[in-house]
Motif scaffolding. Sequence first.
Motif, PDB file in Angstrom:
ATOM      1  N   PRO A 119     -12.789  90.484  23.518  1.00  0.00           N
ATOM      2  CA  PRO A 119     -13.125  89.807  24.775  1.00  0.00           C
ATOM      3  C   PRO A 119     -13.594  88.383  24.503  1.00  0.00           C
ATOM      4  O   PRO A 119     -13.901  88.023  23.355  1.00  0.00           O
ATOM      5  N   LEU A 146     -17.793  95.863  30.708  1.00  0.00           N
ATOM      6  CA  LEU A 146     -16.569  96.255  30.008  1.00  0.00           C
ATOM      7  C   LEU A 146     -16.833  97.444  29.096  1.00  0.00           C
ATOM      8  O   LEU A 146     -16.102  98.450  29.127  1.00  0.00           O
ATOM      9  N   ILE A 168     -14.133  97.058  20.061  1.00  0.00           N
ATOM     10  CA  ILE A 168     -14.356  95.810  20.789  1.00  0.00           C
ATOM     11  C   ILE A 168     -15.116  94.895  19.846  1.00  0.00           C
ATOM     12  O   ILE A 168     -16.264  95.174  19.483  1.00  0.00           O
ATOM     13  N   SER A 190      -7.603  94.631  35.116  1.00  0.00           N
ATOM     14  CA  SER A 190      -8.791  94.542  35.948  1.00  0.00           C
ATOM     15  C   SER A 190      -8.947  93.142  36.528  1.00  0.00           C
ATOM     16  O   SER A 190      -8.853  92.137  35.812  1.00  0.00           O
ATOM     17  N   TYR A 197      -3.718  88.667  30.862  1.00  0.00           N
ATOM     18  CA  TYR A 197      -3.879  89.539  29.698  1.00  0.00           C
ATOM     19  C   TYR A 197      -2.713  89.317  28.740  1.00  0.00           C
ATOM     20  O   TYR A 197      -1.555  89.256  29.168  1.00  0.00           O
ATOM     21  N   ARG A 224     -10.585  99.309  32.123  1.00  0.00           N
ATOM     22  CA  ARG A 224     -10.833 100.645  31.577  1.00  0.00           C
ATOM     23  C   ARG A 224      -9.645 101.005  30.693  1.00  0.00           C
ATOM     24  O   ARG A 224      -8.495 100.814  31.084  1.00  0.00           O
ATOM     25  N   ARG A 274     -17.790 100.753  30.995  1.00  0.00           N
ATOM     26  CA  ARG A 274     -16.704 101.444  31.700  1.00  0.00           C
ATOM     27  C   ARG A 274     -15.903 102.357  30.786  1.00  0.00           C
ATOM     28  O   ARG A 274     -15.143 103.196  31.270  1.00  0.00           O
ATOM     29  N   GLN A 275     -16.067 102.218  29.488  1.00  0.00           N
ATOM     30  CA  GLN A 275     -15.426 103.135  28.552  1.00  0.00           C
ATOM     31  C   GLN A 275     -16.319 104.360  28.293  1.00  0.00           C
ATOM     32  O   GLN A 275     -15.818 105.460  28.084  1.00  0.00           O
ATOM     33  N   ARG A 320     -20.471  90.569  32.097  1.00  0.00           N
ATOM     34  CA  ARG A 320     -19.098  91.074  32.138  1.00  0.00           C
ATOM     35  C   ARG A 320     -18.783  91.967  30.944  1.00  0.00           C
ATOM     36  O   ARG A 320     -18.147  93.014  31.095  1.00  0.00           O
ATOM     37  N   ASP A 321     -19.255  91.586  29.754  1.00  0.00           N
ATOM     38  CA  ASP A 321     -18.888  92.357  28.570  1.00  0.00           C
ATOM     39  C   ASP A 321     -19.727  93.622  28.404  1.00  0.00           C
ATOM     40  O   ASP A 321     -19.293  94.578  27.782  1.00  0.00           O
ATOM     41  N   TYR A 368     -11.801  91.365  34.789  1.00  0.00           N
ATOM     42  CA  TYR A 368     -11.737  91.305  33.332  1.00  0.00           C
ATOM     43  C   TYR A 368     -12.667  92.329  32.688  1.00  0.00           C
ATOM     44  O   TYR A 368     -13.269  92.081  31.637  1.00  0.00           O
ATOM     45  N   THR A 369     -12.787  93.484  33.309  1.00  0.00           N
ATOM     46  CA  THR A 369     -13.547  94.600  32.736  1.00  0.00           C
ATOM     47  C   THR A 369     -12.661  95.849  32.765  1.00  0.00           C
ATOM     48  O   THR A 369     -12.976  96.825  33.438  1.00  0.00           O
TER      49      THR A 369
END
Length: 493
Positions: free
Chosen positions: A30, A51, A213, A480, A468, A486, A54-55, A47-48, A483-484
């Motif tokens: 990211p 991100l 990540i 997304s 992307y 899944r 969400r996993q 945001r990160d 920018y987050t």
Amino acid sequence: MKPVVFAAALMAAIPLCQSSLEAKVLRVAPPSPVIDLDPHGPNGTLRDTLLANRQIYDPLVEFNNGAPVGRLATAWQQPDPLTWIFTLRKGVKFHDGQAFTSADAAASIERLVKQKGGFAPLWAALDKVETPDAHTLIVRLKEPVGPFLRNVSLLHIVPASSAKEAGDKYGAAIRLPGTGAFKIKTFRPGQILELEANTSYWDKPPTLTGLVIQNIPELTGRVTALLNNEIDLMWFLPDDQVTALKKNPEITVSVAPSALYYYSWFNPQRKPFDDVRVRQALWHAVDVKRVVTDVLPETGEVAGAPISSAVFGFSHRPQYEYSVEKAKKLLTEAGLPNGFTTELQYSPSQGPELEQLALAFISYWSKIGVKVTPAPLENPVWTKNLRDLNWDMTMASNPSFTEDADYTLGRLYTTKRSGYESPEATKHLIAAQRETDQEKRKQIYSAAIDVLWNDAPGIFPAELKAVYAYRKNISNVDFSATYTPRFRGTEAR
């Protein structure tokens, strides 16, 4: 399971050259590092952080093409404006083996609200939470909340026992189990997060065996890593890189609608930005249309509101007329005929062309006698200054994570988070928060946007497209709008 404080020796970084084809590990980089995994802490709105979360975690509901979709909740109803009843999914287990129940959902809400920062303001109308049985959750509100389900989509669920043991501790030192498609394996804040597949996932288990990540600070480094097959996926690309990568046969570039936009705020808590004429002058002084056309020809378009057109509540307004004469006249009326000196803070990681935008704005402002010193900062420093209102002017990108105007307009312009306050704007924005008729909410937001556009708490130059870039062997990427993405459905061949 007790929260864990990370030790420096937790893990060794995974080599960039590791083949995702062999292990089916998706490697993503990211634009800024993951510094915190706490879903309820003050960094939850980064945001990160979202991100990563969400996993690892699931919410009660998600939104797909503007419609709510059940996740840990299978059904919901609103018997009256102040009550929401959720029927919860059975047979779900957390990563530590505990069964998911209504007590966990209630504890997650209470932990989030107690912290007060992060996403907690979205729950300001909460009265109480009830759990009449293991699979029923009742949320009672003090007043109606128009975007309630949107707000619920940002609530990530953890075990009640873990929430209790965490107590009043929040932040990067906390590790909490989730129910998501991936489990935490190792984490070095700001460097690398390694996740492994949750093979017992209640939904379809991921085909990926893991997810990495990792932080590659420079854009050129991320692009090089993508071209060298050291990572599989990246995003937030500048226009020149988009053009080049589209020509590479090993890379796919996808462009999708985005809920992100660029802004350049003025701090009305500091002079001379407390004078609306100064703020309007600074906007008139910039040829926004030309700047956006020059800097963002492929990845952006001229904004028409202080939110993206992809966000619920958007209502288009024409950009301010570019007029040096008008700008100078307004400054003279404000008692500043010779301009003034100030500073513009920004973090380059907030957007691939952000620095270009900042320097372009500074050049235009110099033409009306406003001398601006550019102040690029590391993202954590910039973020702290932003929260502390420790800035004259600041520039950044901003997402509406709920894809609803309340997240951006209601959250930022009724709480002085931007330094700006307006009784008229607040009246409209609170009315929109409390209105449950969605068509009426659109009308109210239109009135609020009128006020904000005229008051100019900042310049809103451009909305962004979600770009992307990924290796050809990667498929089913979630594009997304915030920018987050899944990655539970992403595949690596």
